[in-house]
Design a protein around this motif. Structure first.
Motif, PDB file in Angstrom:
ATOM      1  N   LYS A 162       0.908  -1.183   0.125  1.00  0.00           N
ATOM      2  CA  LYS A 162      -0.091   0.065   0.096  1.00  0.00           C
ATOM      3  C   LYS A 162       0.841   1.127   0.055  1.00  0.00           C
ATOM      4  CE  LYS A 162      -3.638   2.393   2.630  1.00  0.00           C
ATOM      5  NZ  LYS A 162      -4.405   2.249   3.760  1.00  0.00           N
ATOM      6  N   GLY A 165       1.854   2.154  -3.401  1.00  0.00           N
ATOM      7  CA  GLY A 165       1.007   2.329  -4.581  1.00  0.00           C
ATOM      8  C   GLY A 165       0.241   1.430  -5.190  1.00  0.00           C
ATOM      9  N   VAL A 166       0.433   0.058  -4.479  1.00  0.00           N
ATOM     10  CA  VAL A 166      -0.341  -0.981  -5.255  1.00  0.00           C
ATOM     11  C   VAL A 166      -1.060  -1.848  -4.117  1.00  0.00           C
ATOM     12  CG1 VAL A 166       1.419  -1.094  -7.149  1.00  0.00           C
ATOM     13  CG2 VAL A 166       1.804  -2.535  -4.935  1.00  0.00           C
ATOM     14  N   LYS A 167      -1.785  -2.903  -4.700  1.00  0.00           N
ATOM     15  CA  LYS A 167      -2.493  -3.782  -3.824  1.00  0.00           C
ATOM     16  C   LYS A 167      -1.948  -5.105  -3.891  1.00  0.00           C
ATOM     17  CE  LYS A 167      -7.165  -1.403  -4.189  1.00  0.00           C
ATOM     18  NZ  LYS A 167      -8.331  -1.299  -4.608  1.00  0.00           N
ATOM     19  N   ILE A 200       1.078   1.347 -10.927  1.00  0.00           N
ATOM     20  CA  ILE A 200       0.550   2.103  -9.601  1.00  0.00           C
ATOM     21  C   ILE A 200      -0.849   1.839  -9.575  1.00  0.00           C
ATOM     22  CG2 ILE A 200       0.057   4.329  -8.401  1.00  0.00           C
ATOM     23  CD1 ILE A 200       3.060   3.279  -8.024  1.00  0.00           C
ATOM     24  N   GLY A 201      -1.443   1.461  -8.732  1.00  0.00           N
ATOM     25  CA  GLY A 201      -3.031   1.454  -8.412  1.00  0.00           C
ATOM     26  C   GLY A 201      -3.474  -0.178  -8.871  1.00  0.00           C
ATOM     27  N   THR A 203      -3.178  -4.520  -8.886  1.00  0.00           N
ATOM     28  CA  THR A 203      -2.854  -5.551  -7.976  1.00  0.00           C
ATOM     29  C   THR A 203      -2.025  -6.506  -8.169  1.00  0.00           C
ATOM     30  OG1 THR A 203      -5.562  -5.360  -7.214  1.00  0.00           O
ATOM     31  CG2 THR A 203      -4.342  -7.278  -6.572  1.00  0.00           C
TER      32      THR A 203
END
Length: 340
Positions: A162, A165-167, A200-201, A203
């Motif tokens: 997190k 910037g990622v899941k 970024i953003g 998963t």
């Protein structure tokens, strides 16, 4: 202000050190002393010097002096204010060695200038009666970093993802936690690489981890060797075919398994000499968990079986390079005949 960063989690301690250093504008007023070489008189003299073109001076002490033979904290505590031991003799070593350094620094931080910030970083957890720990609790701040395990490790992976910037999918978290463990520096590097790959953003999925993480792939190959060591040919064939389906090159598989079997031969030899896991890891330059796993594996083989398995690997490698067999057939035959 005095900060004491200690604990077995060296990675987090150093990240916190980096954060603390970014909090102030120290300019040219920054000094770093390696604890193994630091002289307490020099540290104090630097601390007492007024900062130049800045409001604060930063001193970082990375580690502590090594303990000297026969040294103990008690021997330093026995020194009275006049620099004499209980027997009345001068103690010229009262500020040398680790215990002396700790005691002198602990006494100094109570009176250090407001313009100075001293940060001590120690890559081990200090005992509750340590003089530096007591001084930091009274006159500064203690920041302890311990390695996360189990659910705490999975929570760390989620939070780290997190923060960049990622899941990350639960299956991917479990894969990283199981195969890399709490080597946080390596985990952080793998997550940075995966985040760059997915964007970024997005998963991170379990397939992303399998494709990009060399550490995870090597660990999966280690599981293949583990299945072979347990004579579980069905499980070994399943792992083998999964690895091939994921695009793992057959020659790389052979090379890695060969390297692991060579390690098993060395581990067995050192174990027969009476060495334990930690000593074996240090001698061979491998991670302690790999040494422990190898010790469990070697019990399934005698020396001649390992040597035979090693020769089989070399023969399979040669057969693949000469294209005498298809990769899948060569590896299947290796699994079926392994260690016989």
């Amino acid at each position: 202000m005095f900060y004491l960063l200690h604990g077995e989690d060296e990675f987090t301690s150093r990240e916190r050190l980096k954060h603390l250093r970014s909090q102030g504008d120290f300019g040219f007023n920054q000094d770093i002393y390696m604890g193994t070489e630091a002289d307490i008189k020099t540290v104090i003299m630097t601390s007492e010097t007024l900062p130049f073109l800045s409001e604060q001076r930063l001193i970082v002490i990375d580690g502590l002096p090594k303990k000297k033979r026969g040294e103990s904290a008690a021997s330093v505590e026995d020194t009275n204010k006049g620099g004499k031991t209980k027997k009345g003799r001068k103690n010229s070593k009262s500020t040398t060695g680790r215990a002396g350094f700790e005691k002198a620094l602990a006494e100094y931080v109570a009176t250090m200038p407001d313009s100075t910030i001293i940060i001590v970083l120690i890559e081990e957890a200090l005992e509750s009666n340590n003089v530096l720990l007591k001084a930091a609790e009274k006159h500064g701040k203690v920041i302890q970093s311990m390695l996360p395990k189990g659910a705490a490790l999975e929570k760390w992976i989620t939070a780290r993802a997190k923060s960049i910037g990622v899941k990350i999918a639960p299956e991917a978290i479990s894969l990283l936690a199981n195969f890399i463990g709490n080597n946080l520096r390596l985990l952080a590097n793998e997550l940075d690489k995966l985040a760059m790959y997915v964007g970024i953003g997005a998963t991170i999925t379990v397939n992303d981890v399998r494709q990009l993480s060399a550490q995870v792939q090597e660990a999966r190959i280690f599981d293949l060797t583990d299945a072979l060591a347990q004579r579980n040919r069905k499980q070994a064939l399943n792992i083998l075919h999964d690895l091939l389906a994921d695009g793992e090159p057959p020659l790389k598989l052979i090379s890695t398994i060969t390297s692991q079997v060579r390690s098993l031969l060395l581990v067995k030899e050192l174990a027969q000499k009476g060495m334990r896991g930690g000593q074996i890891a240090s001698t061979l330059g491998i991670a302690p968990f790999i040494a422990d796993k190898a010790l469990r594996q070697v019990g399934n083989f005698n020396a001649s079986q390992l040597e035979n398995a090693y020769r089989q690997l070399l023969s399979t490698d040669a057969a693949l390079k000469r294209s005498r067999l298809t990769p899948e057939m060569a590896l299947d035959l290796l699994v079926v005949n392994f260690g016989l």
